[in-house]
Design a protein around this motif. Structure first.
Motif, PDB file in Angstrom:
ATOM      1  N   VAL A   1      -6.122  -1.840  -4.605  1.00 26.80           N
ATOM      2  CA  VAL A   1      -6.136  -1.852  -5.973  1.00 26.80           C
ATOM      3  C   VAL A   1      -5.246  -2.830  -6.364  1.00 26.80           C
ATOM      4  N   THR A   2      -5.549  -3.763  -7.196  1.00 28.66           N
ATOM      5  CA  THR A   2      -4.650  -4.976  -7.791  1.00 28.66           C
ATOM      6  C   THR A   2      -3.533  -4.259  -8.347  1.00 28.66           C
ATOM      7  N   SER A   3      -2.303  -4.888  -8.294  1.00 27.09           N
ATOM      8  CA  SER A   3      -1.008  -4.481  -8.945  1.00 27.09           C
ATOM      9  C   SER A   3      -1.042  -4.560 -10.312  1.00 27.09           C
ATOM     10  N   TYR A   4      -2.100  -5.573 -10.956  1.00 21.04           N
ATOM     11  CA  TYR A   4      -1.982  -5.648 -12.567  1.00 21.04           C
ATOM     12  C   TYR A   4      -3.364  -4.917 -12.891  1.00 21.04           C
ATOM     13  N   SER A   5      -4.120  -4.128 -12.090  1.00 22.52           N
ATOM     14  CA  SER A   5      -5.406  -3.388 -12.597  1.00 22.52           C
ATOM     15  C   SER A   5      -4.751  -2.484 -13.948  1.00 22.52           C
ATOM     16  N   GLU A   6      -5.614  -2.482 -14.901  1.00 19.69           N
ATOM     17  CA  GLU A   6      -5.336  -1.873 -16.000  1.00 19.69           C
ATOM     18  C   GLU A   6      -6.031  -0.092 -15.932  1.00 19.69           C
ATOM     19  N   ASN A   7      -6.423  -0.071 -14.711  1.00 18.44           N
ATOM     20  CA  ASN A   7      -7.352   0.959 -14.709  1.00 18.44           C
ATOM     21  C   ASN A   7      -7.214   1.333 -13.060  1.00 18.44           C
ATOM     22  N   ALA A   8      -5.936   1.425 -12.578  1.00 17.73           N
ATOM     23  CA  ALA A   8      -5.442   1.585 -11.267  1.00 17.73           C
ATOM     24  C   ALA A   8      -5.900   3.013 -10.757  1.00 17.73           C
ATOM     25  N   GLN A   9      -5.720   4.092 -11.595  1.00 13.88           N
ATOM     26  CA  GLN A   9      -6.219   5.551 -11.415  1.00 13.88           C
ATOM     27  C   GLN A   9      -7.815   5.512 -11.097  1.00 13.88           C
TER      28      GLN A   9
ATOM     29  N   LEU B   1     -10.335  -3.823  -7.594  1.00 17.72           N
ATOM     30  CA  LEU B   1     -10.172  -3.571  -6.085  1.00 17.72           C
ATOM     31  C   LEU B   1     -10.797  -4.725  -5.394  1.00 17.72           C
ATOM     32  N   PHE B   2     -10.307  -4.938  -4.306  1.00 19.66           N
ATOM     33  CA  PHE B   2     -11.107  -5.718  -3.325  1.00 19.66           C
ATOM     34  C   PHE B   2     -10.922  -5.208  -1.732  1.00 19.66           C
ATOM     35  N   GLU B   3     -11.676  -5.834  -1.003  1.00 16.90           N
ATOM     36  CA  GLU B   3     -11.763  -5.296   0.507  1.00 16.90           C
ATOM     37  C   GLU B   3     -11.299  -6.403   1.387  1.00 16.90           C
ATOM     38  N   ASP B   4     -10.582  -5.977   2.213  1.00 10.99           N
ATOM     39  CA  ASP B   4     -10.200  -6.834   3.281  1.00 10.99           C
ATOM     40  C   ASP B   4      -9.714  -6.418   4.642  1.00 10.99           C
ATOM     41  N   ASP B   5      -9.160  -7.245   5.368  1.00 11.61           N
ATOM     42  CA  ASP B   5      -8.630  -6.566   6.682  1.00 11.61           C
ATOM     43  C   ASP B   5      -7.364  -5.884   6.179  1.00 11.61           C
ATOM     44  N   TYR B   6      -7.054  -4.671   6.779  1.00 14.19           N
ATOM     45  CA  TYR B   6      -5.888  -3.898   6.042  1.00 14.19           C
ATOM     46  C   TYR B   6      -4.498  -4.686   6.403  1.00 14.19           C
ATOM     47  N   ALA B   7      -4.455  -5.180   7.759  1.00 19.03           N
ATOM     48  CA  ALA B   7      -3.194  -6.007   7.894  1.00 19.03           C
ATOM     49  C   ALA B   7      -3.179  -7.424   6.914  1.00 19.03           C
ATOM     50  N   ARG B   8      -4.087  -7.903   6.507  1.00 20.47           N
ATOM     51  CA  ARG B   8      -3.970  -8.992   5.674  1.00 20.47           C
ATOM     52  C   ARG B   8      -3.575  -8.510   4.322  1.00 20.47           C
ATOM     53  N   ILE B   9      -4.342  -7.381   3.892  1.00 17.48           N
ATOM     54  CA  ILE B   9      -3.947  -6.632   2.635  1.00 17.48           C
ATOM     55  C   ILE B   9      -2.368  -6.280   2.690  1.00 17.48           C
ATOM     56  N   ALA B  10      -1.825  -5.756   3.735  1.00 12.80           N
ATOM     57  CA  ALA B  10      -0.290  -5.481   4.111  1.00 12.80           C
ATOM     58  C   ALA B  10       0.625  -6.305   4.035  1.00 12.80           C
ATOM     59  N   LYS B  11       0.229  -7.405   4.557  1.00 10.60           N
ATOM     60  CA  LYS B  11       1.005  -8.666   5.076  1.00 10.60           C
ATOM     61  C   LYS B  11       0.867  -9.620   3.983  1.00 10.60           C
ATOM     62  N   THR B  12      -0.428 -10.273   3.733  1.00 11.56           N
ATOM     63  CA  THR B  12      -0.587 -11.302   2.801  1.00 11.56           C
ATOM     64  C   THR B  12      -0.561 -11.233   1.383  1.00 11.56           C
ATOM     65  N   TYR B  13      -1.287 -10.209   1.162  1.00 11.47           N
ATOM     66  CA  TYR B  13      -1.589  -9.848  -0.453  1.00 11.47           C
ATOM     67  C   TYR B  13      -0.715  -8.735  -0.943  1.00 11.47           C
ATOM     68  N   VAL B  14       0.173  -8.425  -0.213  1.00 12.14           N
ATOM     69  CA  VAL B  14       0.994  -7.027  -0.639  1.00 12.14           C
ATOM     70  C   VAL B  14       1.599  -7.319  -2.181  1.00 12.14           C
ATOM     71  N   GLU B  15       2.011  -8.733  -2.265  1.00 14.95           N
ATOM     72  CA  GLU B  15       2.688  -8.778  -3.423  1.00 14.95           C
ATOM     73  C   GLU B  15       1.772  -8.502  -4.772  1.00 14.95           C
ATOM     74  N   TYR B  16       0.505  -8.407  -4.436  1.00 16.05           N
ATOM     75  CA  TYR B  16      -0.727  -8.231  -5.661  1.00 16.05           C
ATOM     76  C   TYR B  16      -1.256  -6.743  -5.433  1.00 16.05           C
ATOM     77  N   CYS B  17      -0.751  -6.012  -4.644  1.00 18.33           N
ATOM     78  CA  CYS B  17      -1.120  -4.631  -4.271  1.00 18.33           C
ATOM     79  C   CYS B  17      -0.622  -3.504  -5.097  1.00 18.33           C
ATOM     80  N   TYR B  18      -1.214  -2.637  -5.833  1.00 18.50           N
ATOM     81  CA  TYR B  18      -0.681  -1.525  -6.181  1.00 18.50           C
ATOM     82  C   TYR B  18      -0.163  -0.408  -5.291  1.00 18.50           C
ATOM     83  N   ASP B  19       1.018   0.152  -5.598  1.00 16.73           N
ATOM     84  CA  ASP B  19       1.498   1.306  -4.763  1.00 16.73           C
ATOM     85  C   ASP B  19       0.695   2.497  -4.843  1.00 16.73           C
TER      86      ASP B  19
END
Lengths: 437, 297
Positions: A336-344, A116-134
């Motif tokens: 939550v990172t898209s590659y996290s093994e413990n996403a839940q 998991l990581f914290e940041d501005d929600y717009a940056r998460i949704a726009k910049t890091y989206v490729e690495y975010c878990y759905d």
């Protein structure tokens, strides 16, 4: 030979000790209950413990945008400890501070062990989206919609195509004011620009200075005013392509500000260097309002030691404008990172931190808006939950004025000059803006 | 003595490898990146799109970059003249045999020991502040009206003056080391010949300090092109045209800024290459103009 025998004996002894040690609790549990009721209670407690310890052995790596000494960091640490005690999952927090913005992208690209990581929600949704878990399905299963502000979820989902983050620290922008001054002057919260100007005049008549302004927030103020005439899309279009002199709304917005400045409604010395002007609200007690995001209340109180009786109202609407009543809203969020093994488990921790007890603790300790609307905002955030709940389409920071990086700095200076009284008419301001293209 | 090639290679290899990995590779990669459209600075090369000189064309067309370059030039020229002149003046005074030399040397160098963040905060909050800043209080004392030192028209100069205040001591020390190298006999002979202090300065000190002046100009140029923190401190939330410098522009391009999420690592790399070129040009021009090998002493 003797050594081998000794080793074998020692191993047997060790295994036997382990078996006895592990089996002891069960034996005690089986023998201990004296009555059926006690036995039932014991069983229920055991079942609860088993269910709660569902993440035993799991380690979550959490990159935080705070430092451990900050109030936010302390609440996060407390939540992590409580989560571990409840579920067995150890949350390993790395305190990255505000540098996370420079660090996180490279770390995600390299597949660093982050859950998991914290940041501005717009940056998460726009910049890091490729690495975010759905998180859409998990959120639906957890009824996340009931414990969060819809505006953030909707906007983040629209940007990312799925729910990429959990809102942690919401922000809302508007006019923050000293309620005691308003009460003393007998003025009501204004909703239109005309009413706002009338309130300013009453404040001046009573010896108060209406509005604090630091240059750092000049574009935020102007962005709000432009948005009320043109909508955010209209402001974005203008800043990208120019044509300010042809925009009646832009010229009128600038003229309103010129009239406002000429009427003497800015605090002494404004626009000042951040945070000198906003601090005057606390230092002098003679400045009534500031246009900013909600964190200004805690900043002023902390910087000056004053305990201002804060209130907040939405930025006024204007006659012949766009009828927009939207407010700026932003948030620090957890992804939550898209590659996290413990996403839940990561999602559950994010929810654990951003709702219920720890969200309330975060709001109270750090003087901010709770992420869970069922919680209560601290007194200095009065009115913010209502403003957020009423905002369907949150405005972005500076309401579209940031949408052209090439003219960002130069336009910032022109806006500051507008508040400094450098332009005689709105048309002069528009001409200066057009000269940038 | 017979050279042991293996030993030489063994000793030099680590530093050669370190140099290649830590210096040459990043420089070459940055140069390459400047010709590609790249969003993330650490993005995989498969995501790069070749754009030739497109990044350079874009940054030269950007109003923000032009403002940044103009500011940097003003810092280099005006700040350079002020800083190096004051540093040389203080160095000459301190080397002229005044009392409490060590104290004054330490006092002038002191701002270099203090964190630049603390120094900038001190200037912004305690010197330039409208209401209780030292400058306006002094003006008030003599019956004059206060000045808005941090208004958009004055901010650049306020920032530059504060920066110069902090930088003088560093260059002064370099000048002092140069002056102390000059043999005292030369000054004694000049004094006997009737040369006054000004004549001694222009005819002896300055000519023999050519190498040091060259070094200081190069250091100042490097310092100017990497000017970052002061700009950030004087425009803490949003960059302003009056204080932006190329490195802040580069930073904003690569990491975005508050409320701005577009990133352009290719443009950032182009700015980095341009800054490196500027330093190289200054270095060669200074070397061409100022020759330090004409005099021996």
């Amino acid at each position: 030979m003797k050594k081998k025998l000794l080793s074998a004996l020692l191993s047997v002894a060790m295994v036997a000790t382990l078996l006895v040690g592990c089996g002891g609790t069960t034996a005690t549990t089986e023998e201990a209950p004296a009555t059926e009721e006690a036995a039932a209670e014991e069983t229920a407690a055991e079942e609860t413990a088993d269910a709660a310890k569902q993440y035993e052995g799991v380690t979550l790596n959490f990159w935080s945008m705070w430092n451990s000494a900050e109030p936010q960091g302390q609440v996060i640490q407390a939540a992590a400890d409580a989560f571990e005690a409840e579920t067995g999952a150890k949350v390993n927090i790395e305190w990255k501070g505000r540098d996370i913005q420079q660090l996180i992208m490279a770390a995600l690209e390299q597949g660093e062990a982050i859950d998991l990581f914290e940041d501005d929600y717009a940056r998460i949704a726009k910049t890091y989206v490729e690495y975010c878990y759905d998180l859409t399905d998990m959120a639906a299963a957890a009824n996340y919609a009931d414990q969060s502000f819809a505006c953030f979820n909707d906007v983040a989902t629209a940007w990312a195509g799925f729910l990429p983050c959990v809102t942690e620290q919401p922000q809302v922008g508007g006019v923050f004011y000293n309620k005691d001054i308003f009460a003393e002057c007998g003025v009501e919260v204004p909703t239109t620009w005309e009413e706002f100007m009338a309130v300013c005049q009453t404040l001046v008549d009573n010896g108060y200075q209406p509005l604090a302004l630091d240059t750092a927030y000049a574009r935020f103020n102007m962005g709000y005013h432009l948005e009320r005439y043109l909508t955010e899309a209209g402001v974005s279009e203008l800043i990208q392509n120019g044509g300010w002199a042809e925009s009646e709304g832009a010229i009128q917005a600038a003229q309103d500000i010129i009239d406002f400045v000429n009427a003497g409604y800015l605090a002494d010395g404004a626009p000042d260097e951040y945070p000198a002007s906003q601090n005057k609200i606390g230092l002098t007690g003679e400045v009534a309002m500031v246009v900013c995001a909600n964190y200004v209340a805690a900043e002023v109180n902390n910087n000056t030691g004053a305990e201002i009786n804060w209130g907040m109202f939405n930025y006024p609407t204007v006659a012949n404008g766009s009828d927009s009543t939207n407010a700026y809203a932003g948030a620090n969020s957890i992804a939550v990172t898209s590659y996290s093994e413990n996403a839940q488990a990561a999602f559950d921790f994010a929810l654990f931190l951003t709702s219920g007890e720890f969200d309330q603790q975060m709001a109270d300790t750090a003087s901010q808006i709770p992420a869970d609307p069922r919680n209560t905002a601290p007194a200095i955030m009065d009115g913010t939950i209502e403003a957020l709940t009423a905002t369907a389409n949150p405005l972005s920071w500076n309401m579209g004025l940031n949408d052209n990086a090439d003219v960002k700095e130069a336009s910032n200076e022109i806006v500051i000059k507008l508040f400094e009284g450098a332009y005689a008419t709105g048309a002069d301001f528009a001409a200066a803006m057009d000269a940038l293209y | 003595m017979k050279k042991n090639k293996g030993l030489i290679i063994g000793f030099s290899l680590p530093i050669v490898i370190t140099l290649c990995v830590m210096y040459i590779y990043p420089v070459m990669r940055t140069l390459l990146m400047s010709f590609f459209q790249i969003e993330s600075v650490t993005g995989d090369t498969s995501t790069w799109t070749f754009c030739g000189l497109g990044n350079y064309a874009n940054v030269f067309a950007s109003a923000g970059f032009k403002a940044a370059m103009w500011n940097m030039f003003k810092i280099w020229l005006v700040g350079g003249i002020l800083t190096l002149s004051l540093a040389l003046l203080f160095a000459v005074i301190l080397c002229s045999g005044i009392r409490f030399k060590k104290f004054f040397r330490a006092a002038i160098y002191l701002p270099n020991v203090v964190s630049a963040v603390a120094l900038a905060t001190m200037w912004i909050q305690y010197v330039y502040n409208n209401d209780y800043g030292m400058l306006n209080k002094m003006l008030e004392m003599v019956g004059l009206e206060g000045v808005k030192w941090l208004s958009s028209d004055m901010k650049f100069w306020a920032m530059l003056f504060a920066f110069v205040f902090g930088a003088v001591g560093y260059y002064m020390l370099i000048f002092i080391s140069g002056i102390e190298r000059i043999p005292v006999d030369l000054y004694e002979a000049a004094t006997i010949d009737g040369a006054n202090k000004i004549a001694q300065f222009t005819k002896i000190t300055l000519p023999l300090l050519r190498g040091i002046i060259k070094t200081n100009i190069t250091f100042w140029s490097v310092n100017t092109t990497t000017f970052f923190l002061w700009s950030k401190m004087f425009s803490p939330i949003d960059s302003e045209a009056s204080t932006i410098v190329p490195v802040v522009y580069l930073y904003n391009q690569i990491f975005g800024s508050k409320g701005s999420y577009t990133r352009d690592a290719g443009a950032g790399a182009a700015v980095g290459i341009l800054l490196a070129l500027i330093i190289l040009v200054v270095y060669f021009v200074v070397n061409k103009i100022i020759k330090d090998d004409e005099l021996e002493f």
